[in-house]
Design an enzyme around this catalytic site. Structure first.
Site, PDB file in Angstrom:
ATOM      1  N   SER A  50       0.744  -1.324  -0.014  1.00  0.00           N
ATOM      2  CA  SER A  50       0.039   0.181   0.055  1.00  0.00           C
ATOM      3  C   SER A  50       0.873   1.495   0.002  1.00  0.00           C
ATOM      4  CB  SER A  50      -0.904   0.005   1.372  1.00  0.00           C
ATOM      5  OG  SER A  50       0.041  -0.143   2.537  1.00  0.00           O
ATOM      6  N   HIS A 162      -2.894  -6.094   2.413  1.00  0.00           N
ATOM      7  CA  HIS A 162      -1.958  -7.394   2.916  1.00  0.00           C
ATOM      8  C   HIS A 162      -2.574  -8.709   3.266  1.00  0.00           C
ATOM      9  CE1 HIS A 162       0.371  -3.603   4.854  1.00  0.00           C
ATOM     10  NE2 HIS A 162       0.468  -4.062   3.455  1.00  0.00           N
ATOM     11  N   GLN A 170      -6.524  -2.359   7.042  1.00  0.00           N
ATOM     12  CA  GLN A 170      -5.379  -2.973   6.675  1.00  0.00           C
ATOM     13  C   GLN A 170      -4.678  -3.787   7.942  1.00  0.00           C
ATOM     14  OE1 GLN A 170      -2.173  -1.431   3.790  1.00  0.00           O
ATOM     15  NE2 GLN A 170      -1.149  -1.219   5.555  1.00  0.00           N
ATOM     16  N   GLU A 171      -4.726  -3.176   9.081  1.00  0.00           N
ATOM     17  CA  GLU A 171      -3.972  -3.524  10.247  1.00  0.00           C
ATOM     18  C   GLU A 171      -4.531  -3.436  11.546  1.00  0.00           C
ATOM     19  OE1 GLU A 171       0.255  -1.736  10.261  1.00  0.00           O
ATOM     20  OE2 GLU A 171       0.237  -2.110   7.897  1.00  0.00           O
ATOM     21  N   GLU A 212       2.149  -9.599   6.940  1.00  0.00           N
ATOM     22  CA  GLU A 212       2.919  -9.263   7.876  1.00  0.00           C
ATOM     23  C   GLU A 212       2.602 -10.021   9.082  1.00  0.00           C
ATOM     24  OE1 GLU A 212       1.920  -4.994   8.831  1.00  0.00           O
ATOM     25  OE2 GLU A 212       3.026  -4.398   6.796  1.00  0.00           O
ATOM     26  N   ASP A 249      -4.268   0.539  11.490  1.00  0.00           N
ATOM     27  CA  ASP A 249      -3.925   1.165  10.329  1.00  0.00           C
ATOM     28  C   ASP A 249      -4.767   1.152   9.327  1.00  0.00           C
ATOM     29  OD1 ASP A 249      -2.584   2.634   8.035  1.00  0.00           O
ATOM     30  OD2 ASP A 249      -0.986   1.193   7.902  1.00  0.00           O
ATOM     31  N   GLU A 292      -3.662   5.189  12.303  1.00  0.00           N
ATOM     32  CA  GLU A 292      -2.817   5.755  11.067  1.00  0.00           C
ATOM     33  C   GLU A 292      -3.649   5.700   9.930  1.00  0.00           C
ATOM     34  OE1 GLU A 292       0.540   2.869  11.040  1.00  0.00           O
ATOM     35  OE2 GLU A 292       0.764   3.319   9.033  1.00  0.00           O
ATOM     36  N   ASP A 319       1.297   8.142   7.819  1.00  0.00           N
ATOM     37  CA  ASP A 319       1.983   7.362   6.880  1.00  0.00           C
ATOM     38  C   ASP A 319       2.130   7.832   5.525  1.00  0.00           C
ATOM     39  OD1 ASP A 319       3.532   5.103   5.692  1.00  0.00           O
ATOM     40  OD2 ASP A 319       1.997   3.744   6.030  1.00  0.00           O
ATOM     41  N   LYS A 344       9.382   5.270   7.811  1.00  0.00           N
ATOM     42  CA  LYS A 344       9.893   4.303   7.053  1.00  0.00           C
ATOM     43  C   LYS A 344      11.241   4.676   6.106  1.00  0.00           C
ATOM     44  CE  LYS A 344       5.217   2.225   6.292  1.00  0.00           C
ATOM     45  NZ  LYS A 344       4.074   2.211   5.445  1.00  0.00           N
ATOM     46  N   HIS A 372       8.573  -1.143   9.760  1.00  0.00           N
ATOM     47  CA  HIS A 372       8.891  -2.048   8.615  1.00  0.00           C
ATOM     48  C   HIS A 372       8.126  -1.604   7.337  1.00  0.00           C
ATOM     49  CE1 HIS A 372       5.051  -5.021   9.670  1.00  0.00           C
ATOM     50  NE2 HIS A 372       4.830  -3.661   9.528  1.00  0.00           N
ATOM     51  N   ARG A 373       8.161  -2.586   6.425  1.00  0.00           N
ATOM     52  CA  ARG A 373       7.194  -2.524   5.255  1.00  0.00           C
ATOM     53  C   ARG A 373       6.551  -3.864   5.199  1.00  0.00           C
ATOM     54  NH1 ARG A 373       7.530   2.383   2.283  1.00  0.00           N
ATOM     55  NH2 ARG A 373       5.453   1.416   1.616  1.00  0.00           N
ATOM     56  N   SER A 374       5.360  -4.026   4.259  1.00  0.00           N
ATOM     57  CA  SER A 374       4.916  -5.328   4.307  1.00  0.00           C
ATOM     58  C   SER A 374       5.613  -6.349   3.372  1.00  0.00           C
ATOM     59  CB  SER A 374       3.435  -5.028   3.636  1.00  0.00           C
ATOM     60  OG  SER A 374       3.623  -4.505   2.172  1.00  0.00           O
ATOM     61  N   LYS A 395       6.562  -0.700  14.848  1.00  0.00           N
ATOM     62  CA  LYS A 395       5.494  -1.393  14.080  1.00  0.00           C
ATOM     63  C   LYS A 395       6.297  -2.272  13.058  1.00  0.00           C
ATOM     64  CE  LYS A 395       2.695  -0.162  10.433  1.00  0.00           C
ATOM     65  NZ  LYS A 395       1.435   0.376   9.739  1.00  0.00           N
TER      66      LYS A 395
HETATM   67  P1  PGA Z   1       3.103  -1.326   3.104  1.00  0.00           P
HETATM   68  O1  PGA Z   1       2.034  -1.266   4.356  1.00  0.00           O
HETATM   69  O2  PGA Z   1       4.370  -1.423   3.675  1.00  0.00           O
HETATM   70  O3  PGA Z   1       2.336  -2.168   2.203  1.00  0.00           O
HETATM   71  O4  PGA Z   1       3.008   0.198   2.481  1.00  0.00           O
HETATM   72  C1  PGA Z   1       2.630  -0.806   5.562  1.00  0.00           C
HETATM   73  C2  PGA Z   1       1.864   0.430   6.269  1.00  0.00           C
HETATM   74  O5  PGA Z   1       0.721   0.989   5.368  1.00  0.00           O
HETATM   75  O6  PGA Z   1       1.979   0.965   7.184  1.00  0.00           O
HETATM   76 ZN    ZN Z   2       0.475   2.632   6.938  1.00  0.00          ZN
END
Ligand code: PGA
Ligand code: ZN
Length: 431
Positions: A50, A162, A170-171, A212, A249, A292, A319, A344, A372-374, A395
């Protein structure tokens, strides 16, 4: 790094990159920097799904093989342009190294050399310099001041881009704010993760995981995820709110369509103001302490309104809104668009710029969450950065899959190494 300047410096002798693969089997860049005294450092870069549209450029080949995702051009650029440009430079002067790469690239978003190649070299240089001084990376970056173990924001249920389930958010993350140490916090999260797995199994819901490492079941509605997590917290013997708080998130840029939002999995269309009401309702009903990207990445004023509404109670994290970019963060600070930033390193492309953005955030009372990243690798640099800058939060996914757990394991080792000096902020990050 003033405190290290007494030791005579070695210089960069070799920079070498290669194509490796991340946790989704997608190509990524790894680089090794070797110094004249034989010290070396290796780092690899992660990749998002994302991805924010204002991120630095991840250079991909676009050839037919590997679905166009190869990184041989980025690797080639490191092995020619960057390698030549960094030869003989002092690896302890991180700004010099990073500025040199920015200049060699010459574009605003690092699209010529590729931010993926540049970041791999930037991080590998810092590791080589730390190894030259025979000190751990967090100590090299943070000196005697970097002693704070971050509170994990642990993603235990995955949705959105994800996971291939029907959950739009997403999270879904848990934060062990009631723990007295990082290791105790880890224990609590792991117990809750396992309790959640058991609960899903009992209800005949899938225990397969997303990118993740969090579970990715199909649910009746997104709120059911929160209900299940609350139940898992209690089953594991902990108190929601007091011991564990919840973070979400939304990654809502993924939902944005010309002036409105669409939950893509539920195929439900809503307006910006309905979306804000939806989140406010969730915040009222559940012990949510952090949210987020509740709105899309260009909506600085929507973020401003939402922060005005709930920012006193809840951490509002930018983010995709900020993409670890100093200028975008400054805009958010000026408008009061959030009160926290996700960091990031690969969104911006060098270690120096990452640290500058963190500094700016802290100067203005924004909380910082290293992330991190996904798509991840076994690289654990973000754990060291989190401690070095006293970020307060990290995270890095579920307590499952080595690409996620390796960062937590690195933090456990740092905690032990710091001994009595180690600080775990727990609840105090939110006061
Ligand atoms: P991404 O997701 O690494 O796929 O961008 C992580 C996030 O959105 O925090
Ligand atoms: Zn995010």
């Amino acid at each position: 790094m003033d405190f290290l300047e007494t030791k005579k410096t070695a210089v960069i002798e070799q920079v070498k990159a290669r194509q490796i693969f991340d946790s989704r089997g997608t190509p990524t860049v790894e680089a090794t920097v070797t110094l004249t005294d034989g010290s070396c450092g290796t780092a690899s870069v992660p990749s998002g799904a994302s991805t924010g549209m204002f991120e630095a450029c991840e250079l991909r080949d676009g050839y037919e093989e590997l679905n166009g995702k190869g990184v041989t051009q980025a690797v080639g650029n490191v092995n020619t342009i960057v390698s030549k440009g960094l030869m003989g430079l002092n690896p302890c002067d991180q700004k010099l190294i990073d500025d040199q790469m920015i200049e060699l690239d010459g574009t605003k978003n690092k699209s010529k050399v590729g931010a993926n190649g540049i970041l791999a070299v930037s991080l590998a240089t810092a590791k080589a310099a730390a190894n030259f001084h025979r000190i751990p990376l967090y100590r090299y970056l943070g000196g005697m001041n970097g002693i704070t173990l971050p509170v994990p924001m642990m993603n235990i249920l995955n949705g959105g881009a994800h996971a291939s389930n029907n959950v739009d958010i997403q999270e879904f993350m848990i934060m062990p704010v009631g723990a007295e140490s990082f290791s105790k916090g880890m224990q609590m999260c792991v117990e809750i993760y396992h309790a959640l797995g058991k609960l899903l199994k009992e209800r005949n819901l899938s225990t397969g995981v997303g990118d993740e490492g969090g579970f990715a079941p199909n649910l009746e509605h997104d709120e059911q995820a929160l209900e299940l997590i609350l139940e898992a917290i209690q089953k594991a013997g902990y108190q929601p709110q007091e011991d564990i708080r919840i973070a979400l998130d939304a990654a809502s840029s993924e939902w944005y369509r010309d002036g409105h939002y669409l939950f893509p999995k539920k195929q439900k269309r809503i307006t910006q103001s309905e979306l804000m009401d939806y989140f406010e309702d969730l915040i009222r009903k559940y012990p949510i302490v952090s949210l987020e990207d509740p709105l899309a990445e260009e909506d600085f004023t929507g973020f401003q309104q939402f922060t005005k509404r709930v920012g006193e109670k809840v951490q509002i994290v930018g983010d995709d809104l900020f993409v670890t970019n100093k200028e975008r963060l400054q805009r958010g600070i000026d408008l009061n668009s959030a009160n926290a930033i996700l960091i990031k390193p690969n969104q911006i492309g060098t270690l120096t710029e990452t640290l500058e953005t963190i500094r700016l955030a802290k100067q203005h009372g924004y909380r910082t969450i290293i992330s991190h990243r996904s798509g991840e690798t076994e690289d654990t640099t973000i754990a060291d950065i989190a401690v070095a800058v006293n970020a307060g939060e990290i995270k890095t996914g579920a307590p499952a899959r080595t690409d996620r757990i390796c960062k937590y394991n690195r933090l456990l080792a740092i905690e032990q190494e710091l001994g009595k000096s180690a600080n775990y902020p727990g609840n105090s990050i939110f006061s």
